[in-house]
Design a protein around this motif. Sequence first.
Motif, PDB file in Angstrom:
ATOM      1  N   ASP A 100      20.776  56.811  30.225  1.00  0.00           N
ATOM      2  CA  ASP A 100      21.140  57.687  31.335  1.00  0.00           C
ATOM      3  C   ASP A 100      22.419  58.468  31.050  1.00  0.00           C
ATOM      4  O   ASP A 100      23.335  57.986  30.379  1.00  0.00           O
ATOM      5  CB  ASP A 100      21.287  56.877  32.627  1.00  0.00           C
ATOM      6  N   THR A 101      22.495  59.654  31.596  1.00  0.00           N
ATOM      7  CA  THR A 101      23.587  60.594  31.335  1.00  0.00           C
ATOM      8  C   THR A 101      24.970  60.015  31.596  1.00  0.00           C
ATOM      9  O   THR A 101      25.862  60.167  30.783  1.00  0.00           O
ATOM     10  CB  THR A 101      23.391  61.868  32.194  1.00  0.00           C
ATOM     11  N   ASP A 102      25.167  59.357  32.711  1.00  0.00           N
ATOM     12  CA  ASP A 102      26.493  58.860  33.094  1.00  0.00           C
ATOM     13  C   ASP A 102      26.886  57.545  32.430  1.00  0.00           C
ATOM     14  O   ASP A 102      28.019  57.093  32.582  1.00  0.00           O
ATOM     15  CB  ASP A 102      26.572  58.664  34.610  1.00  0.00           C
ATOM     16  N   PHE A 103      25.959  56.913  31.714  1.00  0.00           N
ATOM     17  CA  PHE A 103      26.218  55.584  31.170  1.00  0.00           C
ATOM     18  C   PHE A 103      27.426  55.569  30.233  1.00  0.00           C
ATOM     19  O   PHE A 103      28.320  54.730  30.383  1.00  0.00           O
ATOM     20  CB  PHE A 103      24.983  55.046  30.438  1.00  0.00           C
ATOM     21  N   ASP A 104      27.475  56.463  29.257  1.00  0.00           N
ATOM     22  CA  ASP A 104      28.540  56.425  28.246  1.00  0.00           C
ATOM     23  C   ASP A 104      29.930  56.574  28.865  1.00  0.00           C
ATOM     24  O   ASP A 104      30.864  55.879  28.467  1.00  0.00           O
ATOM     25  CB  ASP A 104      28.316  57.487  27.167  1.00  0.00           C
ATOM     26  N   ALA A 105      30.069  57.468  29.820  1.00  0.00           N
ATOM     27  CA  ALA A 105      31.380  57.681  30.448  1.00  0.00           C
ATOM     28  C   ALA A 105      31.842  56.429  31.179  1.00  0.00           C
ATOM     29  O   ALA A 105      33.010  56.035  31.077  1.00  0.00           O
ATOM     30  CB  ALA A 105      31.328  58.862  31.397  1.00  0.00           C
ATOM     31  N   LEU A 106      30.948  55.779  31.897  1.00  0.00           N
ATOM     32  CA  LEU A 106      31.327  54.558  32.620  1.00  0.00           C
ATOM     33  C   LEU A 106      31.481  53.378  31.669  1.00  0.00           C
ATOM     34  O   LEU A 106      32.364  52.532  31.859  1.00  0.00           O
ATOM     35  CB  LEU A 106      30.314  54.253  33.718  1.00  0.00           C
ATOM     36  N   ASN A 107      30.661  53.311  30.640  1.00  0.00           N
ATOM     37  CA  ASN A 107      30.759  52.234  29.655  1.00  0.00           C
ATOM     38  C   ASN A 107      32.106  52.284  28.920  1.00  0.00           C
ATOM     39  O   ASN A 107      32.620  51.249  28.485  1.00  0.00           O
ATOM     40  CB  ASN A 107      29.590  52.311  28.666  1.00  0.00           C
ATOM     41  N   ALA A 108      32.681  53.462  28.799  1.00  0.00           N
ATOM     42  CA  ALA A 108      33.985  53.618  28.138  1.00  0.00           C
ATOM     43  C   ALA A 108      35.108  52.940  28.918  1.00  0.00           C
ATOM     44  O   ALA A 108      36.207  52.746  28.382  1.00  0.00           O
ATOM     45  CB  ALA A 108      34.296  55.105  27.947  1.00  0.00           C
ATOM     46  N   GLU A 109      34.856  52.552  30.152  1.00  0.00           N
ATOM     47  CA  GLU A 109      35.848  51.828  30.959  1.00  0.00           C
ATOM     48  C   GLU A 109      36.027  50.383  30.486  1.00  0.00           C
ATOM     49  O   GLU A 109      36.954  49.705  30.914  1.00  0.00           O
ATOM     50  CB  GLU A 109      35.425  51.809  32.435  1.00  0.00           C
ATOM     51  N   PHE A 110      35.122  49.905  29.622  1.00  0.00           N
ATOM     52  CA  PHE A 110      35.093  48.508  29.206  1.00  0.00           C
ATOM     53  C   PHE A 110      35.278  48.379  27.702  1.00  0.00           C
ATOM     54  O   PHE A 110      35.048  49.324  26.960  1.00  0.00           O
ATOM     55  CB  PHE A 110      33.750  47.876  29.602  1.00  0.00           C
ATOM     56  N   PRO A 111      35.637  47.184  27.235  1.00  0.00           N
ATOM     57  CA  PRO A 111      35.691  46.943  25.791  1.00  0.00           C
ATOM     58  C   PRO A 111      34.313  47.172  25.161  1.00  0.00           C
ATOM     59  O   PRO A 111      33.282  46.919  25.791  1.00  0.00           O
ATOM     60  CB  PRO A 111      36.111  45.474  25.674  1.00  0.00           C
ATOM     61  N   LEU A 112      34.296  47.607  23.935  1.00  0.00           N
ATOM     62  CA  LEU A 112      33.055  47.875  23.219  1.00  0.00           C
ATOM     63  C   LEU A 112      32.178  46.626  23.152  1.00  0.00           C
ATOM     64  O   LEU A 112      32.663  45.531  22.863  1.00  0.00           O
ATOM     65  CB  LEU A 112      33.383  48.356  21.797  1.00  0.00           C
ATOM     66  N   SER A 113      30.869  46.787  23.415  1.00  0.00           N
ATOM     67  CA  SER A 113      29.904  45.690  23.292  1.00  0.00           C
ATOM     68  C   SER A 113      28.525  46.271  23.055  1.00  0.00           C
ATOM     69  O   SER A 113      28.061  47.108  23.841  1.00  0.00           O
ATOM     70  CB  SER A 113      29.875  44.833  24.559  1.00  0.00           C
ATOM     71  N   ILE A 114      27.866  45.801  21.996  1.00  0.00           N
ATOM     72  CA  ILE A 114      26.503  46.263  21.759  1.00  0.00           C
ATOM     73  C   ILE A 114      25.517  45.613  22.721  1.00  0.00           C
ATOM     74  O   ILE A 114      24.367  46.022  22.799  1.00  0.00           O
ATOM     75  CB  ILE A 114      26.057  46.021  20.292  1.00  0.00           C
ATOM     76  N   ALA A 115      25.964  44.636  23.483  1.00  0.00           N
ATOM     77  CA  ALA A 115      25.097  43.948  24.437  1.00  0.00           C
ATOM     78  C   ALA A 115      25.017  44.656  25.790  1.00  0.00           C
ATOM     79  O   ALA A 115      24.302  44.201  26.679  1.00  0.00           O
ATOM     80  CB  ALA A 115      25.584  42.512  24.642  1.00  0.00           C
ATOM     81  N   ALA A 116      25.718  45.778  25.972  1.00  0.00           N
ATOM     82  CA  ALA A 116      25.715  46.494  27.252  1.00  0.00           C
ATOM     83  C   ALA A 116      24.293  46.918  27.616  1.00  0.00           C
ATOM     84  O   ALA A 116      23.664  47.676  26.891  1.00  0.00           O
ATOM     85  CB  ALA A 116      26.648  47.694  27.188  1.00  0.00           C
ATOM     86  N   ARG A 117      23.798  46.428  28.729  1.00  0.00           N
ATOM     87  CA  ARG A 117      22.402  46.645  29.130  1.00  0.00           C
ATOM     88  C   ARG A 117      22.290  47.603  30.310  1.00  0.00           C
ATOM     89  O   ARG A 117      21.432  48.467  30.333  1.00  0.00           O
ATOM     90  CB  ARG A 117      21.781  45.291  29.477  1.00  0.00           C
ATOM     91  N   GLN A 118      23.116  47.410  31.312  1.00  0.00           N
ATOM     92  CA  GLN A 118      23.161  48.293  32.473  1.00  0.00           C
ATOM     93  C   GLN A 118      24.598  48.380  32.959  1.00  0.00           C
ATOM     94  O   GLN A 118      25.407  47.494  32.682  1.00  0.00           O
ATOM     95  CB  GLN A 118      22.325  47.763  33.657  1.00  0.00           C
ATOM     96  N   ILE A 119      24.853  49.432  33.688  1.00  0.00           N
ATOM     97  CA  ILE A 119      26.073  49.527  34.489  1.00  0.00           C
ATOM     98  C   ILE A 119      25.615  49.752  35.913  1.00  0.00           C
ATOM     99  O   ILE A 119      24.734  50.587  36.171  1.00  0.00           O
ATOM    100  CB  ILE A 119      27.007  50.652  34.016  1.00  0.00           C
ATOM    101  N   TYR A 120      26.188  48.987  36.825  1.00  0.00           N
ATOM    102  CA  TYR A 120      25.876  49.146  38.231  1.00  0.00           C
ATOM    103  C   TYR A 120      27.054  49.856  38.888  1.00  0.00           C
ATOM    104  O   TYR A 120      28.184  49.384  38.844  1.00  0.00           O
ATOM    105  CB  TYR A 120      25.603  47.785  38.884  1.00  0.00           C
TER     106      TYR A 120
END
Length: 184
Positions: A100-120
């Motif tokens: 999803d389009t917004d995922f990367d921007a919100l995921n950048a709020e957290f430490p790097l993890s290849i296990a990132a599955r969803q952001i709520y």
Amino acid sequence: MATQYEELNDTLTRFIEMQHIFFCATAGPAGRVNVSPKGMDSLRVLGPNRIIWRNLTGSGNETAGHLAQINRMTLMWCGFEKKPMILRTYGSARTLHPRDTDFDALNAEFPLSIAARQIYDVTIDMVQTSCGYAVPFMDYAAERDVLANWAEDKGPDGISEYWETRNQTTIDDDPTFILAPAKG
């Protein structure tokens, strides 16, 4: 003893930021109610009525399946230290997958993890505090590194295979849309 608020204030936000664990509750229209403990630096308060939390790959994927049916979520924190308190936020959540389009921007709020599955992306419509007098004292020792090590060992291809074989449905066999094509 319970007090309700329309939004988080600075005191409640600081309380959330001090906690090492929170609990997420969701349910579909039928089937099981799910309550999951969450940790690992996976939550950010972005405003008085907005929280994001990153869901890492795990054995179940109930939250995504439930939200696809009924968009409601409760988050809960307990004060295990000096001050007894239980804090709950009630609301709805937008599920974002890595596609999803917004995922990367919100995921950048957290430490790097290849296990990132969803952001709520949670919209809060009510906050409630209660006494927490029966919550035991507990000391925080450390984060577990088991999930991070497991994900690193699997690698991106192994994580994708895990999503395909283990995360496409809830325990009640409802779809989680983990591999669904991006919405047009």
